[in-house]
Write an enzyme that holds these catalytic residues in place. Structure first.
Site, PDB file in Angstrom:
ATOM      1  N   GLN A  72      -5.442  17.101   7.471  1.00  0.00           N
ATOM      2  CA  GLN A  72      -5.515  17.090   5.976  1.00  0.00           C
ATOM      3  C   GLN A  72      -7.231  16.643   5.771  1.00  0.00           C
ATOM      4  O   GLN A  72      -7.521  15.656   6.272  1.00  0.00           O
ATOM      5  CB  GLN A  72      -4.629  15.898   5.435  1.00  0.00           C
ATOM      6  CG  GLN A  72      -4.871  15.716   4.049  1.00  0.00           C
ATOM      7  CD  GLN A  72      -5.814  14.607   4.022  1.00  0.00           C
ATOM      8  OE1 GLN A  72      -5.822  13.517   4.367  1.00  0.00           O
ATOM      9  NE2 GLN A  72      -6.748  14.666   2.809  1.00  0.00           N
TER      10      GLN A  72
ATOM     11  N   THR B 196      -6.677  18.386   0.360  1.00  0.00           N
ATOM     12  CA  THR B 196      -6.040  17.662  -0.766  1.00  0.00           C
ATOM     13  C   THR B 196      -7.084  17.874  -1.913  1.00  0.00           C
ATOM     14  O   THR B 196      -8.215  17.725  -1.892  1.00  0.00           O
ATOM     15  CB  THR B 196      -5.912  16.192  -0.197  1.00  0.00           C
ATOM     16  OG1 THR B 196      -4.913  16.075   0.801  1.00  0.00           O
ATOM     17  CG2 THR B 196      -5.383  15.508  -1.464  1.00  0.00           C
TER      18      THR B 196
ATOM     19  N   HIS C 249       0.711  13.502  -5.250  1.00  0.00           N
ATOM     20  CA  HIS C 249       0.121  12.364  -4.199  1.00  0.00           C
ATOM     21  C   HIS C 249       1.065  11.213  -4.369  1.00  0.00           C
ATOM     22  O   HIS C 249       0.774  10.218  -4.124  1.00  0.00           O
ATOM     23  CB  HIS C 249      -1.002  11.945  -4.613  1.00  0.00           C
ATOM     24  CG  HIS C 249      -2.150  11.487  -3.447  1.00  0.00           C
ATOM     25  ND1 HIS C 249      -2.964  12.402  -3.096  1.00  0.00           N
ATOM     26  CD2 HIS C 249      -2.154  10.676  -2.644  1.00  0.00           C
ATOM     27  CE1 HIS C 249      -3.719  11.916  -2.078  1.00  0.00           C
ATOM     28  NE2 HIS C 249      -3.226  10.887  -1.725  1.00  0.00           N
TER      29      HIS C 249
ATOM     30  N   ARG D  30      -4.159   1.382  -7.801  1.00  0.00           N
ATOM     31  CA  ARG D  30      -2.857   0.736  -7.622  1.00  0.00           C
ATOM     32  C   ARG D  30      -3.233  -0.770  -7.540  1.00  0.00           C
ATOM     33  O   ARG D  30      -3.983  -1.277  -6.831  1.00  0.00           O
ATOM     34  CB  ARG D  30      -2.262   1.280  -6.259  1.00  0.00           C
ATOM     35  CG  ARG D  30      -1.823   2.593  -6.046  1.00  0.00           C
ATOM     36  CD  ARG D  30      -1.503   3.004  -4.800  1.00  0.00           C
ATOM     37  NE  ARG D  30      -2.174   2.760  -3.637  1.00  0.00           N
ATOM     38  CZ  ARG D  30      -3.270   3.636  -3.215  1.00  0.00           C
ATOM     39  NH1 ARG D  30      -3.320   4.820  -3.772  1.00  0.00           N
ATOM     40  NH2 ARG D  30      -3.991   3.358  -2.345  1.00  0.00           N
TER      41      ARG D  30
ATOM     42  N   TYR E  98       0.868  -1.367   0.058  1.00  0.00           N
ATOM     43  CA  TYR E  98       0.006   0.106  -0.012  1.00  0.00           C
ATOM     44  C   TYR E  98       0.839   1.430   0.015  1.00  0.00           C
ATOM     45  O   TYR E  98       0.615   2.223  -0.743  1.00  0.00           O
ATOM     46  CB  TYR E  98      -0.766  -0.096   1.130  1.00  0.00           C
ATOM     47  CG  TYR E  98      -1.618   1.253   1.548  1.00  0.00           C
ATOM     48  CD1 TYR E  98      -2.402   1.865   0.757  1.00  0.00           C
ATOM     49  CD2 TYR E  98      -1.423   1.844   2.850  1.00  0.00           C
ATOM     50  CE1 TYR E  98      -3.300   3.070   1.010  1.00  0.00           C
ATOM     51  CE2 TYR E  98      -2.067   3.084   2.885  1.00  0.00           C
ATOM     52  CZ  TYR E  98      -2.942   3.701   2.109  1.00  0.00           C
ATOM     53  OH  TYR E  98      -3.423   4.837   2.497  1.00  0.00           O
TER      54      TYR E  98
ATOM     55  N   ARG F 171       0.484   8.341  -6.778  1.00  0.00           N
ATOM     56  CA  ARG F 171      -0.483   7.417  -6.627  1.00  0.00           C
ATOM     57  C   ARG F 171      -1.790   7.925  -7.267  1.00  0.00           C
ATOM     58  O   ARG F 171      -2.564   7.317  -7.131  1.00  0.00           O
ATOM     59  CB  ARG F 171      -0.764   7.414  -4.805  1.00  0.00           C
ATOM     60  CG  ARG F 171       0.599   7.148  -4.145  1.00  0.00           C
ATOM     61  CD  ARG F 171       0.300   7.266  -2.780  1.00  0.00           C
ATOM     62  NE  ARG F 171      -0.560   6.430  -2.185  1.00  0.00           N
ATOM     63  CZ  ARG F 171      -0.090   5.267  -1.586  1.00  0.00           C
ATOM     64  NH1 ARG F 171       0.933   4.747  -1.782  1.00  0.00           N
ATOM     65  NH2 ARG F 171      -0.966   4.683  -0.784  1.00  0.00           N
TER      66      ARG F 171
END
Ligand code: FMN
Length: 387
Positions: A128, A156, A276, A165, A25, A279
């Site tokens: 965040q 964000t 990011h 992913r 991850y 990602r």
């Protein structure tokens, strides 16, 4: 006790200690991982000018980010599920950051809740925010961050929908892990991690469970998160969120000069040049490559921070010498946390600090505030000649 001298040393221990699902991850980018790889390799293309016979005594890496004193221009980036990399991971990382004198940013998708991190730290941390469809939940989350005395909101902007992913899908990523046969076989080899995890109650998304409507257990949580990131987020909502928050606002995920101007327009206090950590949009420029054009567009009017690919103090120095006011580390602190808990995060910060201080001195400089592009050798085609 192994001798740790680099972030890579921590990475190796981390890999052995943490279940594959959570290692993967952390250690992946989206699709082909081109941007993920470029984030690191582009730093290596920039070289440093060695200078000699300069008085190096009395150096300092201290500076300020959004008006706050920091021991070095490095903050801990928001990292979802940090509490799965090590038991109570967010609390451990926040405490290490606080003791070191750098900001810690708590992710919306953390395991330890805002209140829990606040109860275990003394100084304000940054929160965040991911924008969710559920407006009541969103308003409440902002209130909770205010009540916990968070000193900045990091909003964000580059995750309205999820970049894919592959490994997370194949591993069936979840918090806590689902007990499939491959997962159980892997967990059997990670007993240090498992023993600590058994001793904590913090194994679910602490900012969501019990706060979002209809989310009371892990199974309802999966459906809720999958459908709740708000794809409609636009600049008018950013402006409104700034008003609702009322404090320092940092916009994360800016990779384009036009978006940087929009961020300036809405009155943000800082932006984070970020993809990011590779990602989200695979094929996007590395952050360090995108940084110069964004600095030219807005650098004299707003603080420009950067993250992505920072694994050493040399990387921090390069980013700051290009013109960034601050940097963030994501994976570099996660490696430390997964390897050795709070002590590992401290170790990661110490490694980066020492590299930054020594490299700055060998470039003939004594303070962060005095750094400029003059210490760098940047290839003429570094930014690329894109049509
Ligand atoms: C495992 C992992 C989880 C992340 N979760 C979040 C998150 O919850 N919110 C967010 O804004 N960014 C998240 N990010 C991105 C980081 O904040 C940061 O942009 C990125 O890690 C920087 O790249 P680096 O890991 O190469 O330092 C995550 C990154 C990683 C590696």
């Amino acid at each position: 006790m192994p001798v740790i001298t680099t972030i890579e040393d921590l990475h190796r221990i981390y890999r052995r200690r943490v279940p594959k699902m959570f290692y993967d991850y952390c250690e992946t980018g989206s699709w082909t991982e081109q941007t993920f790889r470029d984030n690191c390799s582009d730093f290596a293309k920039i070289r440093l000018r060695q200078r000699v016979a300069v008085d190096m005594e009395g150096r300092s890496t201290a500076t300020r980010m959004i008006g706050q004193d920091v021991a070095m221009p490095v903050a801990l980036a928001p990292v979802g599920m940090t509490g799965m990399q090590a038991a109570d991971g967010e609390i451990k990382a926040a405490r290490a950051a606080e003791k070191f004198g750098v900001p810690f940013t708590l992710s919306t998708m953390s395991i330890c809740s805002i209140e829990d991190v606040a109860a275990h730290t003394e100084k304000p941390f940054w929160f965040q925010l991911y924008v969710m469809r559920d407006q009541d939940y969103l308003a409440n989350l902002i209130q909770r961050a205010k009540a916990a005395n968070c000193s900045a909101l990091v909003l964000t902007l580059d995750l309205q929908i999820l970049g894919q992913r592959h490994k997370d899908i194949k591993n069936g990523l979840s918090a806590p892990p689902k007990m499939t046969i491959p997962t159980m076989a892997n967990l059997a080899t990670k007993w240090g991690w498992g023993l600590e995890m058994l001793q904590t109650k913090r194994r679910f998304f602490g900012n969501i469970i019990g706060h979002a409507k209809g989310v009371t257990d892990a199974s309802s949580l999966v459906d809720w998160t999958a459908s709740n990131f708000d794809p409609r987020l636009d600049w008018s909502q950013v402006r409104k969120l700034k008003e609702d928050w009322g404090g320092k606002l940092i916009l994360k995920g800016i990779l384009d000069a036009e978006d940087a101007r929009r961020a300036l327009d809405v009155g943000a206090d800082a932006i984070i040049v970020s993809n990011h950590g590779g990602r989200q949009l695979d094929g996007a420029l590395s952050s360090i490559r995108a940084l110069p054009s964004i600095l030219r567009a807005v650098g004299d009017q707003i603080e420009v921070h950067v993250d992505g690919g920072i694994r050493s103090g040399q990387d921090v120095l390069k980013a700051v010498a290009l013109g960034a006011t601050g940097t963030y580390i994501g994976r570099a602190f996660v490696y430390g946390l997964g390897a050795m808990g709070e002590a590992g995060v401290t170790r990661a910060l110490k490694v980066i600090h020492k590299e930054l201080d020594t490299t700055m001195a060998l470039c003939g400089r004594k303070s962060i505030d005095g750094l400029d592009r003059d210490i760098l050798l940047v290839p003429k085609d570094f930014e690329g000649d894109w049509a």
